[in-house]
Structures are given as C-alpha cells and as structure tokens.
Scaffold this motif. Structure first.
Motif, mmCIF file in Angstrom:
data_model
loop_
_atom_site.group_PDB
_atom_site.id
_atom_site.type_symbol
_atom_site.label_atom_id
_atom_site.label_comp_id
_atom_site.label_asym_id
_atom_site.label_seq_id
_atom_site.Cartn_x
_atom_site.Cartn_y
_atom_site.Cartn_z
ATOM 1 N N THR A 112 38.457 27.192 24.857
ATOM 2 C CA THR A 112 37.607 28.157 25.566
ATOM 3 C C THR A 112 37.921 28.207 27.059
ATOM 4 O O THR A 112 37.226 28.885 27.809
ATOM 5 C CB THR A 112 36.120 27.805 25.373
ATOM 6 N N ALA A 125 43.393 24.971 18.610
ATOM 7 C CA ALA A 125 42.462 26.030 18.206
ATOM 8 C C ALA A 125 41.140 25.910 18.956
ATOM 9 O O ALA A 125 40.649 24.820 19.205
ATOM 10 C CB ALA A 125 42.217 25.950 16.705
ATOM 11 N N GLY A 126 40.600 27.031 19.333
ATOM 12 C CA GLY A 126 39.285 27.061 19.946
ATOM 13 C C GLY A 126 39.248 26.713 21.420
ATOM 14 O O GLY A 126 38.184 26.384 21.946
#
Length: 184
Positions: free
Chosen positions: A121, A118-119
């Motif tokens: 970038t 998750a997350g």
C-alpha cells in the motif's frame, strides 16, 4: 568511469606538458607521481560505494536461523537496489541515496508494483533506515527502519529515533533491530 578517464587524461596531459618545462621531474619520479595519482583516483571512487554493498544473511534481532538473504548494490549519484529473498516472500526496493558517515540510507518502494510483494500500500513511498556496525561480531551490522511510507523530503528529514543499547531485543520502534551478517 568518465571521472576516472578524466583524471587519467589530466594526469597524463600534465606529465606531457611538464616534460617541456624547465625544472623537469625525472622520469622515475614522474612515473611514481602518475601511479600515485591513479591510486588516489581509484580510492576516491571506491569511497562512493555504499558501505553495505554485497550479499548478507539477514536476521531479526538475535535470531540464528537464516531465512532471508539481502543484497545491496548502490553507488553515490546513481539509483541502487535492495533485494530481500525470504523463504516466505521476497521484496525489492530502490536504493535512492545513502550516507555512510551517518549510517543511513533511503529506499523507495517501486511505483508500479510496489516493493515486489502483494498488497503493498506504499507504492512509490520512501523509507529511511539507520545502520551501525555490530560491535560483537565481525562483518555484521544492525539496522532499523525509522521512517516508512513517507515522501522523499520527510524521509530525508527523519532523524534516528532508535536506541542502540540492546539491538538484538529492542530499540527499533518497540522491536529488535534487524541484523546483517556478511555472506561469504
């Protein structure tokens, strides 16, 4: 597979054609040459496998507690994978290319879901990792990510900026290297 078939076919054809020529090779020598050609073709193919293929216990520096299992699977000319199964989180990367002689490989965070955590970038971005054999332990390597979240051209151009003198404690962008010990 196609290349092995082509080599076998070419060797077989040359033996067939050679049998109808003057100065023929006797059949035992021809059989020996054929087997040698097959083995040479297999060794050539095996040389295109990524040196780190397999399943590894992965550690940070000199740590001794296993909390990550890393699996590599790659062959030259094909996209491979690196999977990290960690007790806290797991991650996955596409293994784009490798250079066994240089001790480097380039991974990509998958474009749609990132590196499977998750997350992320850096979806679709590339990373360059340098590795070397651990001189103090059999079936063990040290590795350091020196480029993270780059374009493919930037990752390919990245030189090794790590310092290999104390990989268990330092030398990888201010941190220790990661260590891989083959899992048997």
């Amino acid at each position: 597979m196609r290349q092995k078939f082509t080599i076998i076919l070419a060797l077989g054809f040359s033996l067939f054609v050679g049998c109808n020529q003057p100065n023929q090779v006797d059949s035992s020598k021809a059989d020996s040459n054929f087997v040698f050609g097959l083995l040479a073709g297999q060794n050539s193919e095996a040389g295109k496998d990524f040196a780190l293929n397999g399943v590894w216990n992965s550690f940070t520096g000199n740590a001794t507690t296993v909390n990550t299992i890393t699996t590599f699977s790659a062959k030259a000319g094909r996209q491979g994978v690196q999977l990290d199964d960690n007790t806290g989180f797991s991650s996955c990367y596409l293994l784009i290319e490798f250079n066994n002689s240089e001790g480097s490989f380039i991974t990509q965070n998958p474009q749609n879901n990132g590196a499977c955590f998750a997350g992320d970038t850096n979806k679709g971005k590339y990373n360059k990792i340098f590795y070397f054999k651990n001189p103090d332990k059999e079936n063990s390597f040290w590795y350091c990510t020196v480029a993270f979240g780059k374009t493919l051209d930037e990752a390919r151009a990245q030189v090794d900026t790590s310092t290999k003198s104390s990989p268990g404690t330092a030398g990888c962008s201010g941190f220790s290297f990661s260590r891989l010990d083959r899992k048997f």
